[in-house]
Design an enzyme around this catalytic site. Sequence first.
Site, PDB file in Angstrom:
ATOM      1  N   ASN A   1      82.780  19.672  68.660  1.00  0.00           N
ATOM      2  CA  ASN A   1      82.410  18.373  69.428  1.00  0.00           C
ATOM      3  C   ASN A   1      82.467  18.500  70.849  1.00  0.00           C
ATOM      4  O   ASN A   1      81.921  17.536  71.535  1.00  0.00           O
ATOM      5  CB  ASN A   1      83.441  17.414  68.853  1.00  0.00           C
ATOM      6  CG  ASN A   1      84.869  17.298  69.304  1.00  0.00           C
ATOM      7  OD1 ASN A   1      85.240  16.785  70.394  1.00  0.00           O
ATOM      8  ND2 ASN A   1      85.685  18.020  68.507  1.00  0.00           N
TER       9      ASN A   1
ATOM     10  N   HIS B   1      80.970  27.490  61.248  1.00  0.00           N
ATOM     11  CA  HIS B   1      81.967  26.403  61.596  1.00  0.00           C
ATOM     12  C   HIS B   1      82.832  26.243  60.232  1.00  0.00           C
ATOM     13  O   HIS B   1      82.106  25.957  58.947  1.00  0.00           O
ATOM     14  CB  HIS B   1      81.469  25.299  62.175  1.00  0.00           C
ATOM     15  CG  HIS B   1      82.371  24.172  62.629  1.00  0.00           C
ATOM     16  ND1 HIS B   1      82.850  23.336  61.821  1.00  0.00           N
ATOM     17  CD2 HIS B   1      83.046  24.005  64.111  1.00  0.00           C
ATOM     18  CE1 HIS B   1      83.685  22.510  62.806  1.00  0.00           C
ATOM     19  NE2 HIS B   1      83.826  22.938  63.998  1.00  0.00           N
TER      20      HIS B   1
ATOM     21  N   GLU C   1      84.025  23.402  59.140  1.00  0.00           N
ATOM     22  CA  GLU C   1      83.499  21.894  58.243  1.00  0.00           C
ATOM     23  C   GLU C   1      82.306  22.169  57.240  1.00  0.00           C
ATOM     24  O   GLU C   1      82.404  21.777  56.279  1.00  0.00           O
ATOM     25  CB  GLU C   1      83.192  20.969  59.106  1.00  0.00           C
ATOM     26  CG  GLU C   1      83.093  19.650  58.670  1.00  0.00           C
ATOM     27  CD  GLU C   1      82.537  18.477  59.496  1.00  0.00           C
ATOM     28  OE1 GLU C   1      82.150  17.387  59.186  1.00  0.00           O
ATOM     29  OE2 GLU C   1      83.306  18.372  60.780  1.00  0.00           O
TER      30      GLU C   1
ATOM     31  N   CYS D   1      90.597  15.503  57.698  1.00  0.00           N
ATOM     32  CA  CYS D   1      89.978  14.403  58.305  1.00  0.00           C
ATOM     33  C   CYS D   1      89.482  13.289  57.363  1.00  0.00           C
ATOM     34  O   CYS D   1      88.542  13.717  56.573  1.00  0.00           O
ATOM     35  CB  CYS D   1      89.017  14.574  59.550  1.00  0.00           C
ATOM     36  SG  CYS D   1      88.209  13.027  60.231  1.00  0.00           S
TER      37      CYS D   1
ATOM     38  N   CYS E   1      80.792  11.226  62.729  1.00  0.00           N
ATOM     39  CA  CYS E   1      82.095  10.094  63.114  1.00  0.00           C
ATOM     40  C   CYS E   1      81.905   9.227  63.986  1.00  0.00           C
ATOM     41  O   CYS E   1      81.358   9.496  65.003  1.00  0.00           O
ATOM     42  CB  CYS E   1      83.445  11.002  62.610  1.00  0.00           C
ATOM     43  SG  CYS E   1      83.977  11.665  64.109  1.00  0.00           S
TER      44      CYS E   1
ATOM     45  N   SER F   1      89.919  17.301  70.016  1.00  0.00           N
ATOM     46  CA  SER F   1      91.127  18.067  69.807  1.00  0.00           C
ATOM     47  C   SER F   1      91.845  18.338  70.979  1.00  0.00           C
ATOM     48  O   SER F   1      92.641  19.451  70.960  1.00  0.00           O
ATOM     49  CB  SER F   1      90.654  19.162  69.014  1.00  0.00           C
ATOM     50  OG  SER F   1      89.801  20.083  69.432  1.00  0.00           O
TER      51      SER F   1
ATOM     52  N   SER G   1      85.666  24.429  69.771  1.00  0.00           N
ATOM     53  CA  SER G   1      85.633  22.968  69.456  1.00  0.00           C
ATOM     54  C   SER G   1      83.950  22.544  69.565  1.00  0.00           C
ATOM     55  O   SER G   1      83.571  22.370  70.585  1.00  0.00           O
ATOM     56  CB  SER G   1      86.623  22.241  70.551  1.00  0.00           C
ATOM     57  OG  SER G   1      85.965  20.812  70.150  1.00  0.00           O
TER      58      SER G   1
ATOM     59  N   CYS H   1      91.007  11.999  68.629  1.00  0.00           N
ATOM     60  CA  CYS H   1      90.473  11.025  67.709  1.00  0.00           C
ATOM     61  C   CYS H   1      91.731  10.884  66.634  1.00  0.00           C
ATOM     62  O   CYS H   1      92.608  11.628  66.650  1.00  0.00           O
ATOM     63  CB  CYS H   1      89.161  11.351  67.155  1.00  0.00           C
ATOM     64  SG  CYS H   1      89.401  12.823  66.092  1.00  0.00           S
TER      65      CYS H   1
ATOM     66  N   THR I   1      80.170  16.272  60.602  1.00  0.00           N
ATOM     67  CA  THR I   1      80.680  15.140  61.336  1.00  0.00           C
ATOM     68  C   THR I   1      80.757  14.979  62.923  1.00  0.00           C
ATOM     69  O   THR I   1      80.664  14.052  63.777  1.00  0.00           O
ATOM     70  CB  THR I   1      81.916  14.375  60.994  1.00  0.00           C
ATOM     71  OG1 THR I   1      83.082  15.460  61.315  1.00  0.00           O
ATOM     72  CG2 THR I   1      82.060  14.207  59.555  1.00  0.00           C
TER      73      THR I   1
END
EC number: 1.17.7.4
Length: 316
Positions: free
Chosen positions: A228, A131, A133, A103, A198, A271, A226, A12, A170
């Site tokens: 996502n 995590h 974030e 980001c 996102c 990623s 990861s 992304c 996100t």
Amino acid sequence: MEVIKITPRGYCYGVVDAMVIARNAALDPSLPRPIYILGMIVHNKHVTDAFAEEGIITLDGENRLEILEKIDQGTVIFTAHGVSPEVKKRALEKGLVTIDATCPDVTKTHRLIEQKLADGYDIIYIGKKGHPEPEGAVGINPERIHLVETIDDVERLSIHNERIMVTNQTTMSQWDVADIMAKVKEKYPHVEMHKEICLATQLRQEAVAEQAKEADVTIVVGDPRSNNSNRLAQVSEEIAGTKAYRVADVTEIDINWIKDAKKVAVTAGASTPTPITKEVIDFLEQFDPNDPSTWKRERKVPLQKILPKVKTKKEE
């Protein structure tokens, strides 16, 4: 065997931006050395290994503040996941040069949280415990930001404030976020809801939900850390109804997963380096369950092919 190449998949813009920022730092002789990344720039070991080749040191640990204490001089890069104001303040106190690769979507969520806190709100933040974030977001004000990961976590909340907002990490599953937000709304009917999945995450999840339906199995190429990537595997199983396996690269594919499959879907986390995913697709396209000579899984992508290219200034 038919290989369904799920689209969109892979990198992304937030990930590419972060890696370009870090590569430019490596090429800038004016920056004080050593150059450190505070945690993994993005959650992919192939990427951090490639940066190590360029002389950039990735430091990891329990939390960003703890990692920062290991650094006494040089330059520090904040990762795509964002950091708390406390981390930025401490880096300044230590006299470090800082580069922010957060980001833009994460920054947008931080700004929203800061505005609502200033307006007197308590914040319910849906995210993955441990995590980076959520660590960065909750770190804005740990007293008034409440991290929840499950519906049970919502049940345990005790917030006495007429002003409550709910938002989220996100990269969460949009279906999980919707379920948890519904529970928050049930418990706190006056809550203000801001869904912050996102667009890249959303589009990749929706692509898996739709395109993996036809497959017998889904292979998600992504690092175990990861979020996502792990959510894409979850979406394949829970929404598309297709068994999914996450692999870091081609070497982790188990022949038993694919030997009886007529159709295999492939996607990749935001990623995951494109050459790593291509290697998986190439392997599957040549795979023949009746010919053991096609079963060899070997990673051949050189580290210098992992990172995105950056433009270097030509000498006048």
